[in-house]
Design an enzyme around this catalytic site. Structure first.
Site, PDB file in Angstrom:
ATOM      1  N   CYS A 107       0.804  -1.229   0.000  1.00  0.00           N
ATOM      2  CA  CYS A 107       0.000   0.000   0.000  1.00  0.00           C
ATOM      3  C   CYS A 107       0.834   1.275   0.000  1.00  0.00           C
ATOM      4  O   CYS A 107       0.520   2.229  -0.721  1.00  0.00           O
ATOM      5  CB  CYS A 107      -0.977  -0.001   1.170  1.00  0.00           C
ATOM      6  N   HIS A 109      -2.046   0.922   7.023  1.00  0.00           N
ATOM      7  CA  HIS A 109      -2.601   0.951   5.673  1.00  0.00           C
ATOM      8  C   HIS A 109      -2.681   2.398   5.200  1.00  0.00           C
ATOM      9  O   HIS A 109      -3.165   3.272   5.929  1.00  0.00           O
ATOM     10  CB  HIS A 109      -3.985   0.304   5.625  1.00  0.00           C
ATOM     11  N   ASP A 154      -8.501   4.403  -2.368  1.00  0.00           N
ATOM     12  CA  ASP A 154      -7.836   3.277  -1.713  1.00  0.00           C
ATOM     13  C   ASP A 154      -7.190   2.413  -2.791  1.00  0.00           C
ATOM     14  O   ASP A 154      -7.665   1.331  -3.118  1.00  0.00           O
ATOM     15  CB  ASP A 154      -8.868   2.486  -0.913  1.00  0.00           C
TER      16      ASP A 154
END
Length: 283
Positions: A80, A117, A134
């Site tokens: 991520c 994250h 995202d």
């Protein structure tokens, strides 16, 4: 000359043409909502998620130049922090306004886990709303989700919704839920507390090196498209469709080179492949 206080994402260092070519974006290069949606989908469906370097003990660098060398110029993916640093540099270069954030992956578990994250809250020039982007989770969503309590999104059958809950000390907690084979599940929670590039360096250091990080223990690779979500977790190969249909099987180490190259779009050297095959563990 503008002073860099550490709140920039160094879009000037990004080879924008190469990035857009890598993700297959041929649309407008302007900070519009339509462009944000197109960029988000192109990034998510073109760049795989993978933790090869963390498994092999190779340092994972999250500065723009290192990330674009790996994900743009190389046929690799990342986790991520790498994805979001790259996407943030592109958004900054194109003139979008955004805030970086950290989330805690939950996947339905009632336990406080580290905030490891990376996420973005983005505003386009032609739309006053904020949008959750995202791009680094590996499993979608295909596009931005409006950052509003109760907001729902359906991308080609992949369904998501956002909820805001009152947290401790008056700090609201946001939850992203996704609909899967077992119904709705909370995927991660986050607050709107701004994060900066240095915060992602710290978070990535834990994810990529700490013995308690799952990403240092076994291979984890994902490829997400409108029609399917492919995952390799150790030796467990899983494919999930938008309607929730899931198939899974265990792979043999000998299958790994072709699987990574042909199905996940990841090219590795022979030495790295051999080490991965030797250490392939059950999912």
């Amino acid at each position: 000359m503008e002073t860099d206080r550490g709140d920039r994402w160094h879009g000037e260092l990004l080879d924008l043409d190469a990035y857009l070519t890598r993700i297959g974006h041929t649309g407008e290069r302007a900070p519009t909502l339509a462009a944000l949606r197109a960029l988000h989908r192109a990034h998510v469906t073109s760049l795989p998620f993978e933790n090869v370097d963390a498994v092999l003990g190779v340092p994972v660098l999250v500065d723009v130049e290192s990330v674009q060398r790996k994900l743009v110029r190389g046929r690799r993916g990342g986790y991520c922090y790498e994805h979001v640093v790259l996407f943030a540099a592109a958004l900054e270069r194109l003139g979008f306004r955004f805030t970086a954030m950290s989330g805690r992956v939950t996947l339905g578990r009632d336990k406080i886990l580290p905030a490891t994250h990376a996420l973005l809250a983005v505003t386009a020039a032609d739309d006053d709303r904020r949008w959750l982007c995202d791009v680094g989770f590996g499993g979608g969503p295909l596009g931005p989700v409006e950052l509003a309590d109760g907001a729902a999104a359906d991308f080609d059958g992949w369904r998501y919704r956002l909820a805001r809950r009152q947290g401790a000390d008056g700090i609201d907690q946001w939850w992203l839920h996704e609909y899967g084979p077992d119904g709705w599940v909370d995927r991660h929670t986050f607050t709107l507390n701004p994060q900066y590039a240095i915060d992602f360096v710290v978070g990535s250091h834990f994810v990529g090196t700490h013995p308690r990080s799952p990403f240092t223990k076994r291979l984890f690779v994902q490829r997400f498209t409108a029609g399917r979500h492919d995952v390799l977790d150790g030796s467990l190969r899983t494919t999930t469709l938008p309607d929730g249909t899931r198939t899974e099987r265990k792979i043999h180490p000998a299958e790994l080179p072709a699987l990574l190259t042909e199905e996940f779009g990841i090219d590795l050297g022979s030495a790295a492949l051999a080490r991965l095959q030797d250490g392939l563990v059950p999912g």
